[in-house]
Design a protein around this motif. Structure first.
Motif, PDB file in Angstrom:
ATOM      1  N   SER A 116       0.841  -1.194   0.000  1.00 31.85           N
ATOM      2  CA  SER A 116       0.000   0.000   0.000  1.00 31.85           C
ATOM      3  C   SER A 116       0.876   1.245   0.000  1.00 31.85           C
ATOM      4  N   ARG A 117       0.326   2.338  -0.444  1.00 29.87           N
ATOM      5  CA  ARG A 117       1.008   3.612  -0.256  1.00 29.87           C
ATOM      6  C   ARG A 117       1.044   3.894   1.251  1.00 29.87           C
ATOM      7  N   ASP A 118       2.101   4.535   1.710  1.00 26.67           N
ATOM      8  CA  ASP A 118       2.268   4.774   3.136  1.00 26.67           C
ATOM      9  C   ASP A 118       1.050   5.462   3.745  1.00 26.67           C
ATOM     10  N   TYR A 119       0.615   4.931   4.902  1.00 24.43           N
ATOM     11  CA  TYR A 119      -0.471   5.505   5.694  1.00 24.43           C
ATOM     12  C   TYR A 119      -1.777   5.612   4.910  1.00 24.43           C
ATOM     13  N   ASN A 120      -1.934   4.714   3.933  1.00 28.53           N
ATOM     14  CA  ASN A 120      -3.177   4.639   3.155  1.00 28.53           C
ATOM     15  C   ASN A 120      -3.751   3.249   3.313  1.00 28.53           C
ATOM     16  N   ASP A 121      -5.027   3.141   3.673  1.00 21.63           N
ATOM     17  CA  ASP A 121      -5.625   1.842   3.945  1.00 21.63           C
ATOM     18  C   ASP A 121      -5.840   1.002   2.688  1.00 21.63           C
ATOM     19  N   ASN A 122      -5.934   1.631   1.544  1.00 23.72           N
ATOM     20  CA  ASN A 122      -6.171   0.866   0.314  1.00 23.72           C
ATOM     21  C   ASN A 122      -4.929   0.065  -0.051  1.00 23.72           C
ATOM     22  N   VAL A 123      -5.156  -1.195  -0.392  1.00 24.50           N
ATOM     23  CA  VAL A 123      -4.052  -2.058  -0.815  1.00 24.50           C
ATOM     24  C   VAL A 123      -3.976  -2.036  -2.332  1.00 24.50           C
ATOM     25  N   ASP A 124      -2.817  -1.680  -2.848  1.00 25.09           N
ATOM     26  CA  ASP A 124      -2.652  -1.544  -4.292  1.00 25.09           C
ATOM     27  C   ASP A 124      -2.251  -2.866  -4.953  1.00 25.09           C
ATOM     28  N   TYR A 125      -1.528  -3.707  -4.227  1.00 29.95           N
ATOM     29  CA  TYR A 125      -1.067  -4.976  -4.784  1.00 29.95           C
ATOM     30  C   TYR A 125      -1.268  -6.078  -3.750  1.00 29.95           C
ATOM     31  N   TRP A 126      -1.681  -7.252  -4.248  1.00 30.77           N
ATOM     32  CA  TRP A 126      -1.892  -8.413  -3.388  1.00 30.77           C
ATOM     33  C   TRP A 126      -1.029  -9.579  -3.844  1.00 30.77           C
ATOM     34  N   GLY A 127      -0.597 -10.378  -2.854  1.00 31.58           N
ATOM     35  CA  GLY A 127       0.027 -11.652  -3.164  1.00 31.58           C
ATOM     36  C   GLY A 127      -1.052 -12.708  -3.399  1.00 31.58           C
ATOM     37  N   GLN A 128      -0.621 -13.924  -3.668  1.00 37.29           N
ATOM     38  CA  GLN A 128      -1.555 -14.989  -4.027  1.00 37.29           C
ATOM     39  C   GLN A 128      -2.214 -15.619  -2.815  1.00 37.29           C
ATOM     40  N   GLY A 129      -1.678 -15.415  -1.630  1.00 40.81           N
ATOM     41  CA  GLY A 129      -2.253 -15.977  -0.417  1.00 40.81           C
ATOM     42  C   GLY A 129      -1.604 -17.292  -0.028  1.00 40.81           C
ATOM     43  N   THR A 130      -1.561 -17.550   1.277  1.00 42.14           N
ATOM     44  CA  THR A 130      -1.028 -18.808   1.800  1.00 42.14           C
ATOM     45  C   THR A 130      -1.907 -19.249   2.960  1.00 42.14           C
ATOM     46  N   GLN A 131      -2.246 -20.541   2.985  1.00 44.36           N
ATOM     47  CA  GLN A 131      -3.183 -21.065   3.973  1.00 44.36           C
ATOM     48  C   GLN A 131      -2.461 -21.377   5.279  1.00 44.36           C
ATOM     49  N   VAL A 132      -3.056 -20.944   6.385  1.00 38.33           N
ATOM     50  CA  VAL A 132      -2.591 -21.314   7.723  1.00 38.33           C
ATOM     51  C   VAL A 132      -3.744 -22.033   8.425  1.00 38.33           C
ATOM     52  N   ILE A 133      -3.476 -23.248   8.879  1.00 41.95           N
ATOM     53  CA  ILE A 133      -4.483 -24.030   9.593  1.00 41.95           C
ATOM     54  C   ILE A 133      -3.943 -24.372  10.976  1.00 41.95           C
ATOM     55  N   VAL A 134      -4.683 -23.967  11.995  1.00 38.43           N
ATOM     56  CA  VAL A 134      -4.291 -24.276  13.371  1.00 38.43           C
ATOM     57  C   VAL A 134      -5.241 -25.355  13.879  1.00 38.43           C
TER      58      VAL A 134
END
Length: 118
Positions: free
Chosen positions: A98-116
């Protein structure tokens, strides 16, 4: 453009620990804040931890005292250390830029699963 590559998800027992990694690349990636977000089934995506390009750290209330994070250079990675995990931490974890101090996310990764789970 910022590219994000995530790793480190998996299965962990309750009370255990896990470290995720997000490596950001691209000519302007160091000028962005990097954050980890998570989305559990049926819930909205929420912030887990975030570091601005000037080093300011933000942790969510649900992870304070259990999670720590650091941003490493020169690789420009964000590595949250997640401790004392519970079933409530089960989710898909996404890295975002994200741009600094901006809540909008400009780029995302593909995601990774965490299972507890035991």
């Amino acid at each position: 453009q910022v590219q994000l590559v995530e790793s480190g998800g998996g299965l962990v027992q309750p009370g255990g620990s896990l470290t995720l990694s997000c490596i950001a690349s691209g000519s302007t990636s160091r000028n962005y804040a990097l954050g980890w977000y998570r989305q559990a089934p049926g819930k909205e995506r929420e912030l887990v931890a975030r570091i601005e390009s000037d080093g300011k750290v933000t942790l969510s209330d649900s992870t304070k005292g259990r999670f720590t994070t650091s941003r490493r250079y020169p690789e420009n990675s964000l590595r949250p250390q997640m401790n004392i995990l519970t079933s409530d931490d089960t989710a898909v974890y996404y890295c975002g830029a994200s741009r600094d101090y901006n809540d909008n996310v400009d780029y995302w990764g593909q995601g990774t699963q965490v299972i507890v789970s035991s």
